[in-house]
Design an enzyme around this catalytic site. Structure first.
Site, short mmCIF file in Angstrom:
data_model
loop_
_atom_site.label_atom_id
_atom_site.label_comp_id
_atom_site.label_asym_id
_atom_site.label_seq_id
_atom_site.Cartn_x
_atom_site.Cartn_y
_atom_site.Cartn_z
N CYS A 224 -7.57 3.40 -1.14
CA CYS A 224 -7.02 2.00 -0.67
C CYS A 224 -7.77 0.77 -1.39
CB CYS A 224 -7.61 1.98 0.84
SG CYS A 224 -6.92 0.73 1.87
N HIS A 225 -8.70 -0.09 -0.82
CA HIS A 225 -9.36 -1.16 -1.39
C HIS A 225 -10.47 -0.69 -2.30
CE1 HIS A 225 -7.09 -3.29 1.80
NE2 HIS A 225 -7.16 -4.46 0.90
#
Length: 191
Positions: free
Chosen positions: A115-116
């Protein structure tokens, strides 16, 4: 498919900020490492507990095993960077956390980020020349840092495993166990 004892004797650092980690992106890979016989350890920027989130809602808290400034990548066989927006955004402002994450690449140890989480790796300057994925909104940041960004469920590049989102966790967990079991990977030039 995760095989019991595939990671027997392997210590895996999970680097997270005190707040903002996406809970499922911490707990699912953690369980995968444990199921494969590995020893996960929660590393953060301060002692005590970290606060997880279920998207924007507060989730559970988890006890910190080690503080990043007190451990070395030499203590671990692999690194997992869970996502959540606030988690990597905070970690990339902490020099000890950035150095810790970057050292796994320099030591050619496997790393998994979802993800991030790749924001921390942009700051560590280790994505240049790597093929990878992330949450879609980070693709410009990653390309600007020299990565080849692709929109795929899971991407593996010389022991570096990346995925986009919680829905990708089954593939992400399977690949991270596989790569962690293989051990050292020769880094690409320039890393």
């Amino acid at each position: 498919m995760i095989v019991a004892n595939e990671l027997a004797g392997r210590r895996v650092a999970f680097l997270v900020a005190p707040e903002g980690v996406e809970q499922v992106e911490l707990t699912k890979p953690w369980s995968a490492v444990e199921e494969a016989g590995g020893q996960p350890e929660l590393v953060s920027t301060q002692s005590g507990h970290i606060q997880a989130f279920n998207h924007l809602d507060k989730g559970d808290t988890f006890p910190v095993d080690k503080v990043v400034g007190e451990v070395s990548p030499d203590d671990y066989d692999a690194l997992v960077l869970p996502g959540g927006v606030a988690n990597p955004d905070f970690l990339r402002t902490v020099p000890e956390a950035v150095r810790f994450a970057g050292a796994f690449f320099r030591q050619e140890k496997p790393v998994a980020a979802i993800c991030h989480a790749t924001w921390t790796l942009v700051e560590a300057d280790v994505v240049r020349g790597r093929r990878m994925t992330s949450w879609p909104s980070l693709q410009t940041d990653l390309r600007n840092a020299g990565a080849e960004w692709v929109d795929q469920e899971v991407v593996v590049d010389n022991g570096f495993v990346t995925s986009r989102k919680p829905r990708d966790l089954p593939a992400f967990c399977g690949k991270l166990v596989e790569e962690f079991a293989e051990g050292k990977h020769h880094a690409k030039a320039g890393v």
